[in-house]
Design a protein around this motif. Structure first.
Motif, mmCIF file in Angstrom:
data_model
loop_
_atom_site.group_PDB
_atom_site.id
_atom_site.type_symbol
_atom_site.label_atom_id
_atom_site.label_comp_id
_atom_site.label_asym_id
_atom_site.label_seq_id
_atom_site.Cartn_x
_atom_site.Cartn_y
_atom_site.Cartn_z
ATOM 1 N N ASN A 77 0.824 -1.207 0.000
ATOM 2 C CA ASN A 77 0.000 0.000 0.000
ATOM 3 C C ASN A 77 0.862 1.262 0.000
ATOM 4 O OD1 ASN A 77 -2.486 -1.259 -0.082
ATOM 5 N ND2 ASN A 77 -2.646 -1.398 2.141
ATOM 6 N N GLN A 78 1.951 1.254 0.758
ATOM 7 C CA GLN A 78 2.853 2.403 0.788
ATOM 8 C C GLN A 78 3.529 2.603 -0.569
ATOM 9 O OE1 GLN A 78 5.544 1.765 4.059
ATOM 10 N NE2 GLN A 78 3.919 1.917 5.590
ATOM 11 N N ILE A 79 3.914 1.500 -1.184
ATOM 12 C CA ILE A 79 4.542 1.578 -2.512
ATOM 13 C C ILE A 79 3.535 2.125 -3.524
ATOM 14 C CG2 ILE A 79 5.434 0.186 -4.425
ATOM 15 C CD1 ILE A 79 6.698 -1.649 -2.241
ATOM 16 N N ALA A 80 2.291 1.654 -3.452
ATOM 17 C CA ALA A 80 1.258 2.119 -4.376
ATOM 18 C C ALA A 80 1.013 3.615 -4.216
ATOM 19 C CB ALA A 80 -0.029 1.338 -4.147
ATOM 20 N N LYS A 81 0.992 4.093 -2.971
ATOM 21 C CA LYS A 81 0.788 5.521 -2.725
ATOM 22 C C LYS A 81 1.929 6.330 -3.343
ATOM 23 C CE LYS A 81 0.101 8.901 0.923
ATOM 24 N NZ LYS A 81 0.035 9.157 2.353
ATOM 25 N N HIS A 82 3.150 5.874 -3.123
ATOM 26 C CA HIS A 82 4.311 6.558 -3.681
ATOM 27 C C HIS A 82 4.284 6.501 -5.212
ATOM 28 C CE1 HIS A 82 8.358 8.195 -3.644
ATOM 29 N NE2 HIS A 82 8.719 7.250 -4.504
ATOM 30 N N TYR A 83 3.931 5.347 -5.750
ATOM 31 C CA TYR A 83 3.855 5.132 -7.195
ATOM 32 C C TYR A 83 2.847 6.084 -7.834
ATOM 33 C CZ TYR A 83 2.138 2.658 -11.386
ATOM 34 O OH TYR A 83 1.704 2.322 -12.645
ATOM 35 N N ASN A 84 1.689 6.232 -7.209
ATOM 36 C CA ASN A 84 0.629 7.063 -7.770
ATOM 37 C C ASN A 84 0.906 8.561 -7.675
ATOM 38 O OD1 ASN A 84 -1.009 4.952 -8.622
ATOM 39 N ND2 ASN A 84 -1.932 4.739 -6.605
ATOM 40 N N SER A 85 1.794 8.973 -6.780
ATOM 41 C CA SER A 85 2.057 10.405 -6.635
ATOM 42 C C SER A 85 3.478 10.776 -7.063
ATOM 43 C CB SER A 85 1.842 10.818 -5.175
ATOM 44 O OG SER A 85 2.770 10.143 -4.348
ATOM 45 N N GLY A 86 4.166 9.860 -7.696
ATOM 46 C CA GLY A 86 5.574 10.093 -7.987
ATOM 47 C C GLY A 86 5.862 10.516 -9.411
ATOM 48 N N THR A 87 7.134 10.487 -9.733
ATOM 49 C CA THR A 87 7.639 10.881 -11.055
ATOM 50 C C THR A 87 7.517 9.720 -12.029
ATOM 51 O OG1 THR A 87 9.866 10.122 -10.550
ATOM 52 C CG2 THR A 87 9.314 12.391 -9.927
ATOM 53 N N ALA A 88 7.921 9.967 -13.275
ATOM 54 C CA ALA A 88 7.882 8.929 -14.308
ATOM 55 C C ALA A 88 8.789 7.754 -13.917
ATOM 56 C CB ALA A 88 8.308 9.504 -15.648
#
Length: 116
Positions: A77-88
């Protein structure tokens, strides 16, 4: 003084039923005939007198694996949150992680006999 009726003397009172294909039934009845036993006697002698079959799935290992998988849920879940709000770049890394998680899921399903 009369004795008990035959049906009252029976020790075996429980009925077990299962389905077979026509081919399985033919093979089973042929084995019964070759052994000179009734179908019920053949079943009792072959199924009840032999060693129990070992499960094909290592259930202890599976329980540990599923417990670990559950613990990973928070991290995912933490990875998904970072993935969805991160850079390319983060998104590329996230896509690779999703592929790895999917591969693990497929391996677990195959280990359980759920080949896709």
């Amino acid at each position: 003084m009369q004795g008990k009726k035959r049906s009252e003397k029976r020790k075996r009172t429980e009925l077990v039923q299962f389905r077979m294909t026509k081919e399985e039934k033919s093979e089973y009845l042929l084995r019964c005939k070759k052994a000179g036993l009734t179908a019920a006697d053949y079943f009792r002698k072959s199924a009840m007198k032999s060693k129990p079959l070992q499960p094909t799935i290592d259930t202890a290992m599976l329980v540990k694996l599923l417990a670990s998988w559950g613990k990973m849920g928070n991290n995912l879940n933490q990875i998904a949150k970072h993935y969805n709000s991160g850079t390319a770049t983060d998104q590329v890394i996230g896509q690779e992680l999703v592929k790895k998680v999917e591969a693990i899921r497929l391996e677990i399903r195959q280990a359980l006999g759920h080949d896709l």
